[in-house]
Design a protein around this motif. Structure first.
Motif, short mmCIF file in Angstrom:
data_model
loop_
_atom_site.label_atom_id
_atom_site.label_comp_id
_atom_site.label_asym_id
_atom_site.label_seq_id
_atom_site.Cartn_x
_atom_site.Cartn_y
_atom_site.Cartn_z
N ALA A 72 0.83 -1.21 0.00
CA ALA A 72 0.00 0.00 0.00
C ALA A 72 0.86 1.26 0.00
N ALA A 73 0.27 2.37 -0.39
CA ALA A 73 0.95 3.67 -0.42
C ALA A 73 0.98 4.29 0.97
N GLY A 74 1.83 5.31 1.12
CA GLY A 74 1.89 6.07 2.36
C GLY A 74 2.56 5.33 3.50
N ASP A 75 2.27 5.75 4.72
CA ASP A 75 2.80 5.10 5.92
C ASP A 75 1.92 3.90 6.25
N LEU A 76 2.57 2.78 6.57
CA LEU A 76 1.83 1.55 6.85
C LEU A 76 1.80 1.28 8.35
N PRO A 77 0.82 0.49 8.81
CA PRO A 77 0.66 0.23 10.25
C PRO A 77 1.90 -0.38 10.93
N ASP A 78 2.72 -1.13 10.18
CA ASP A 78 3.90 -1.76 10.78
C ASP A 78 5.09 -0.81 10.89
N GLY A 79 4.92 0.44 10.46
CA GLY A 79 5.99 1.42 10.53
C GLY A 79 6.70 1.65 9.20
N THR A 80 6.42 0.81 8.21
CA THR A 80 7.01 1.00 6.89
C THR A 80 6.55 2.35 6.34
N ARG A 81 7.48 3.08 5.79
CA ARG A 81 7.18 4.39 5.22
C ARG A 81 7.57 4.37 3.75
N ASN A 82 6.63 4.63 2.86
CA ASN A 82 6.95 4.81 1.45
C ASN A 82 7.60 6.17 1.31
N GLY A 83 8.74 6.20 0.64
CA GLY A 83 9.51 7.42 0.53
C GLY A 83 9.50 8.00 -0.87
N PRO A 84 10.62 8.61 -1.24
CA PRO A 84 10.67 9.29 -2.53
C PRO A 84 10.52 8.33 -3.71
N GLY A 85 10.01 8.88 -4.79
CA GLY A 85 9.83 8.14 -6.03
C GLY A 85 8.89 8.90 -6.94
N ILE A 86 8.65 8.36 -8.12
CA ILE A 86 7.82 9.04 -9.11
C ILE A 86 6.43 9.37 -8.56
N ALA A 87 5.78 8.42 -7.90
CA ALA A 87 4.42 8.64 -7.42
C ALA A 87 4.36 9.67 -6.30
N ALA A 88 5.48 9.93 -5.63
CA ALA A 88 5.49 10.89 -4.52
C ALA A 88 5.67 12.33 -4.99
N ARG A 89 5.92 12.53 -6.28
CA ARG A 89 6.07 13.90 -6.79
C ARG A 89 4.77 14.66 -6.63
N GLY A 90 4.88 15.93 -6.39
CA GLY A 90 3.69 16.77 -6.28
C GLY A 90 2.96 16.61 -4.97
N GLY A 91 3.63 16.07 -3.94
CA GLY A 91 3.02 15.97 -2.63
C GLY A 91 2.13 14.77 -2.42
N ASN A 92 2.03 13.85 -3.40
CA ASN A 92 1.23 12.65 -3.23
C ASN A 92 1.93 11.70 -2.27
N PRO A 93 1.16 10.86 -1.54
CA PRO A 93 1.82 9.90 -0.66
C PRO A 93 2.67 8.94 -1.49
#
Length: 155
Positions: A72-93
Motif C-alpha cells: 500500500a501507499a503512504g505510511d503503513l501500520p507496521d511502521g514502513t514508510r513509502n519514501g521518494p519516487g515518481i508517485a510521490a512527486r507533487g506531494g502525493n503519498p
C-alpha cells in the motif's frame, strides 16, 4: 507487465533470506529495519546524472520476512514508510510506480535492499540523497535484484 506502470502497477512480492557462503544464515545481530530503492539505471532525470527513482520504502521492520505483493501507499501500520519516487512527486503519498519505459532500448531496473541497524528518522517526502545519507554507516547487508523492461510499439 503485471508489475509495470502500464499493467497493474503493483509492487512484486519479495522474500528476505540470509546466507553466508551459500548457506542459510540468521539475520545479523542488531538488525532493526530494511529499506528498498527501485530505480531505472538507464534513464537520466531532468538533464542530470541522476537516474530515475521509481520507488523507495524504509523503516520496514527488521522482523519482516519479505514484502507482500501490492504494498500500500503512504505510511503503513507496521511502521514502513513509502519514501521518494515518481508517485510521490507533487506531494502525493509515496507509492510503488512500476517500470514504464517507452519504445526503444531496453531499460534495466534495480531493486536494492538494505538491512540497517537503525530506524530512520526521516519524513515521507525526504529526498533520495537524504535517504542514502541517513543509511550511510548503518548498512548491515545489501542485496540487489536486476530486471529489464522493453515496451514494443503498438502494431
Amino acid at each position: 507487465m503485471k508489475y509495470s506502470g502500464r499493467g497493474d502497477n503493483k509492487s512484486p512480492a519479495f522474500e528476505f533470506h540470509w546466507s553466508l557462503a551459500g548457506n542459510a544464515a540468521a539475520p545479523p545481530e542488531g538488525l532493526q529495519t530494511y529499506a528498498v530503492i527501485f530505480h531505472d539505471v538507464e534513464n537520466s532525470s531532468m538533464k542530470t546524472t541522476v537516474d530515475t527513482l521509481h520507488w523507495s520504502a524504509f523503516n520496514i521492520p527488521g522482523t519482516a520476512k519479505g514484502l507482500p505483493e501490492g504494498l500500500a501507499a503512504g505510511d503503513l501500520p507496521d511502521g514502513t514508510r513509502n519514501g521518494p519516487g515518481i508517485a510521490a512527486r507533487g506531494g502525493n503519498p509515496g507509492a510503488y510506480f512500476g517500470p514504464g519505459a517507452g519504445p526503444g532500448p531496453i531499460h534495466h531496473y534495480v531493486f536494492e535492499f538494505y538491512a540497517l541497524d537503525t530506524k530512520l528518522d526521516l519524513p515521507a517526502n525526504t529526498t533520495r540523497d537524504d535517504l542514502l545519507k541517513a543509511m550511510d554507516g548503518h548498512v548491515l547487508g545489501k542485496a540487489a535484484w536486476f530486471g529489464r523492461f522493453h515496451m514494443q510499439p503498438a502494431p
